[in-house]
Scaffold this active site. Structure first.
Site, PDB file in Angstrom:
ATOM      1  N   SER A 135       0.838  -1.190   0.000  1.00  0.00           N
ATOM      2  CA  SER A 135       0.000   0.000   0.000  1.00  0.00           C
ATOM      3  C   SER A 135       0.873   1.240   0.000  1.00  0.00           C
ATOM      4  CB  SER A 135      -0.890   0.037   1.239  1.00  0.00           C
ATOM      5  OG  SER A 135      -1.530   1.298   1.321  1.00  0.00           O
ATOM      6  N   TYR A 150      -0.658  -0.441  10.380  1.00  0.00           N
ATOM      7  CA  TYR A 150      -0.835  -0.823   8.977  1.00  0.00           C
ATOM      8  C   TYR A 150       0.276  -0.234   8.115  1.00  0.00           C
ATOM      9  CZ  TYR A 150      -3.148  -1.406   4.419  1.00  0.00           C
ATOM     10  OH  TYR A 150      -3.453  -1.743   3.114  1.00  0.00           O
TER      11      TYR A 150
END
Ligand code: NDP
Length: 228
Positions: A135, A150
């Protein structure tokens, strides 16, 4: 046409990647965590043998080893897709440490466990590629501090993939990280920018054309190289 291993193919981006690949005639080995991940729409592909499902949890090396032992065919493309967004509390000033560890376990250690287990299968391919869905939230150039478990897990998996690319270059195995876009899935939410169809089509175009010279790099779903 090739054989693709897609982790976490029960829903979201993994589900759509599998759907597109199967429809164009590729073979797919999909991983799910339990029977709930086996949608009725897969029945015909399972019956024809074009799709195989194996059960594994990317946190559990034993389940991965068991799944790998069930597969006796070359794998051309390994897509590390399975991932989690992490715990509710994940700012540096209020961190759920157990949740942070779990996020690293799934998003960072998981892809490496999968690569190690399926490396013998990749080595039997004529054009082996490892594609890890990372990501842009893990980019070190982004100073944002929300969802830090994350972000850290994706920054770390990028580092692992870059190192794998170096270690496997001599064997002709490509390893890249990709940002799939902000995608309308359970994780991305309904307000996200793009559909799973747009993301999967873009990712597959990139996977089809990526070369060994680009191994170790980070791309987005449009095929554009982005910075770590
Ligand atoms: P979803 O939450 O929709 O799906 C996640 C998938 O991962 C599910 O199939 C899930 O299986 C599987 N999974 C989760 N934990 C494990 C585990 N421990 N072992 C095996 N499988 C597991 O997410 P998306 O489809 O949106 O995301 C896919 C990937 O894309 C992730 O790596 C995510 O970080 C990344 N990404 C997504 C973005 C987005 O906007 N959606 C943006 C940037 C990156 P189960 O059904 O069993 O839970």
């Amino acid at each position: 046409m090739g054989t693709y291993l897609v982790t976490g193919m029960g829903r979201g981006i993994g589900h759509e990647l599998a759907r597109v690949l199967l429809r164009r005639g590729d073979r797919v080995i999909g991983t799910v965590r339990d029977e709930a991940g086996i949608a009725p729409e897969w029945a015909a592909f399972l019956a024809s043998g074009q799709l195989r499902l194996v059960m594994l949890d990317v946190r559990d090396a034993a389940s991965i080893g068991k799944a790998a032992a069930q597969i006796d065919e070359p794998i051309d493309v390994l897509v590390n897709n399975a991932g989690i967004i992490g715990p509710h509390r994940q700012s540096t000033l209020d961190m759920d440490f157990e949740g942070f560890l779990e996020t690293l376990d799934v998003n960072t250690l998981g892809p490496l466990r999968i690569v190690q287990a399926f490396l013998p299968h990749l080595r039997r391919s004529k054009a082996p590629r490892i594609v890890t869905i990372s990501s842009r939230m893990g980019s070190l150039s982004h100073a944002k501090s929300d969802r830090i478990a994350y972000r850290a897990s994706k920054a770390a998996v990028n580092k692992v993939m870059q190192a794998l690319a170096t270690d496997l270059q001599g064997e002709g195995i490509v390893a890249i990280s990709v940002h799939p876009g902000w995608v309308r899935t359970d994780m991305g939410g309904s307000g996200a920018d793009i559909s799973v169809e747009e993301s999967a089509e873009g990712l597959i175009k990139l996977i089809d054309r990526v070369t060994l010279a680009e191994s170790g790099l980070f791309f987005d779903w449009t095929g554009t190289q982005i910075s770590f």
